[in-house]
Design an enzyme around this catalytic site. Sequence first.
Site, PDB file in Angstrom:
ATOM      1  N   PHE A 215       1.521  -5.093  -4.126  1.00  0.00           N
ATOM      2  CA  PHE A 215       3.014  -5.293  -4.402  1.00  0.00           C
ATOM      3  C   PHE A 215       3.351  -6.635  -3.846  1.00  0.00           C
ATOM      4  CE2 PHE A 215       4.565  -0.398  -3.944  1.00  0.00           C
ATOM      5  CZ  PHE A 215       4.163  -0.226  -5.409  1.00  0.00           C
TER       6      PHE A 215
ATOM      7  N   HIS B  73      -4.895   5.788   0.031  1.00  0.00           N
ATOM      8  CA  HIS B  73      -4.676   4.498   0.040  1.00  0.00           C
ATOM      9  C   HIS B  73      -4.386   4.065   1.460  1.00  0.00           C
ATOM     10  CE1 HIS B  73      -3.687   0.564  -1.098  1.00  0.00           C
ATOM     11  NE2 HIS B  73      -2.732   0.988  -2.201  1.00  0.00           N
TER      12      HIS B  73
ATOM     13  N   LYS C 159     -10.459   5.793  -3.353  1.00  0.00           N
ATOM     14  CA  LYS C 159      -9.191   6.283  -2.850  1.00  0.00           C
ATOM     15  C   LYS C 159      -8.848   7.814  -3.178  1.00  0.00           C
ATOM     16  CE  LYS C 159      -6.550   1.755  -2.726  1.00  0.00           C
ATOM     17  NZ  LYS C 159      -7.181   0.948  -3.277  1.00  0.00           N
TER      18      LYS C 159
ATOM     19  N   GLU D  39      -5.801  -2.502 -14.367  1.00  0.00           N
ATOM     20  CA  GLU D  39      -6.887  -2.809 -13.752  1.00  0.00           C
ATOM     21  C   GLU D  39      -8.344  -2.548 -14.771  1.00  0.00           C
ATOM     22  OE1 GLU D  39      -7.949  -0.896  -9.958  1.00  0.00           O
ATOM     23  OE2 GLU D  39      -9.697  -2.292  -9.720  1.00  0.00           O
TER      24      GLU D  39
ATOM     25  N   CYS E 193      -0.933  -4.399   0.071  1.00  0.00           N
ATOM     26  CA  CYS E 193      -2.168  -3.442  -0.181  1.00  0.00           C
ATOM     27  C   CYS E 193      -3.409  -4.475  -0.354  1.00  0.00           C
ATOM     28  CB  CYS E 193      -2.046  -2.653  -1.538  1.00  0.00           C
ATOM     29  SG  CYS E 193      -0.636  -1.614  -1.398  1.00  0.00           S
TER      30      CYS E 193
ATOM     31  N   HIS F 268      -9.233  -1.196  -7.344  1.00  0.00           N
ATOM     32  CA  HIS F 268      -8.279  -0.664  -6.442  1.00  0.00           C
ATOM     33  C   HIS F 268      -7.721   0.563  -6.879  1.00  0.00           C
ATOM     34  CE1 HIS F 268      -4.726  -1.709  -4.304  1.00  0.00           C
ATOM     35  NE2 HIS F 268      -3.724  -1.586  -5.126  1.00  0.00           N
TER      36      HIS F 268
END
Lengths: 408, 86
Positions: free
Chosen positions: A397, A337, A332, A311, A161, A300
């Site tokens: 990830f 995403h 998002k 976050e 990502c 994010h």
Amino acid sequence: MKPVAVTGMGVIAPLGNDAATFFAALLEGRSGVRRLQTRYPERLGARVGAPVDFDPALHFPAPKARMLDRVSQLALVAAAQAIEQSRGALDGIDARRAGVFVGTGMGGSETTDDGYHTLYAEGSDRVKPFSVLMAMTNAPAAWIALDHGLQGPALTYSTACSSSAVAIGEAARRIATGEADVMVAGGAEAPLTFGTLKAWEALRTLAAEDPVDPARSCKPFDKNRSGLVLGEGAAMLVLEDLGRARARSAPILAMITGYGLTTDTSHITRPSVEGQARAMRFALEDAALGPDAIGYINAHGTGTPANDPVETAAIKDVFGARAAMTPVSSTKSMHAHLLGAAGALELVVAVLAARARVLPPTTNLDVPDPECDLDYVPNHARRVEAVGAVMSNSFAFGGTNAVLIARI
Amino acid sequence: MSTEDRLRALLVRDFDLQPEAVQPEATLESLEIDSLRMIEILFCVEDEFKIAVPAEHAELKSRLKTFGDLAAYIDTLVAAKPRDPA
């Protein structure tokens, strides 16, 4: 980092097939999330996603389109837009000092999905003749280099990502250090296939479909958030040596001034406050800015139970008392995403927010979560006097945390 | 329809070629049929003519120079095809 000019921004995304249309939709709080049409839709646990409205026949002759996975089609069109907007970034260049860095997480997943379906489900012994060329992860970068004659490095970054934030950061570095004059950099992703959706579903990270309105399924920072929603699209930037851009009177849309990159080594998926905070600090140091100079953070903000409080804590750790006064939004909630394309698309959002002096909202934020207590610009765009520098966060990830800072 | 006509129709339909350009003496090079394009054409030919193009003929490019050569080659494969049981 020595500031690097952004002279073009191309976007093919849910909600808009150019940067201006896309950004206008975000300011209206519109959602690109809907119920998907895929193979075996009834077998999908979470049927929502954010597709792009894209007809390859409008952009490519049929024989060329057949050589391109959807991810490369999206990448090529976004790159062409960015190059056109730059008003001649590639004119008169030393092609050996021009390159392309693309981030993609899944690569040509439609081709892979189709190929397996042909072999396993249909029982055929033949897959499409260009399956390898279409599915290979470096295809988008290779085609952009080929179509535009960029003879410097054509590299593909795959850090899940954060892929395209890394691609842009690394490309900006190449220019800042004098190794390249012009770089096309960004990301592309086309993951809305049955197989890819099932793989994400298996990881139990996808949002449940909102029972009332599927378009409201992604709820970053909301107490009732249940996961991320996958989207597709591409965003490409033309990055250019600032002196060169000025000398040719190019449209300088923004400057990339900071890039921070760290790797969590604690867990393959679980985010870490420490790693995210360190990436933000590195980016601020790189830009020679304090937290008070940042007027907007594009988070994010995936909408997963794990990401959003971590976050939030990382932003507080870095920004201290400034955190409460710094607007943070997760767009998002509207465009979903885009995985490997997310960082690039969201940097475009941050740049356009700085230019327009309007901050796009976090939509679907109705029920506060005590662990998520920043100013998330809830549900409505906000006009501001000035934005200053902007930050875009991308966490992945695999643990790759990438943070970009830009200013106009 | 002859093999040549069917092959021409296929190239016009799927490969953006102009029918008047696809003549027996036209070189594959002039039709912008490179080795990669040839692979795709043979894939489509397998579907169109219900034949299998043998893998060992992958180096065909060196032997087939013109559209006429290609049509004649496909004709031999069609002729060699076992008849469908009645």
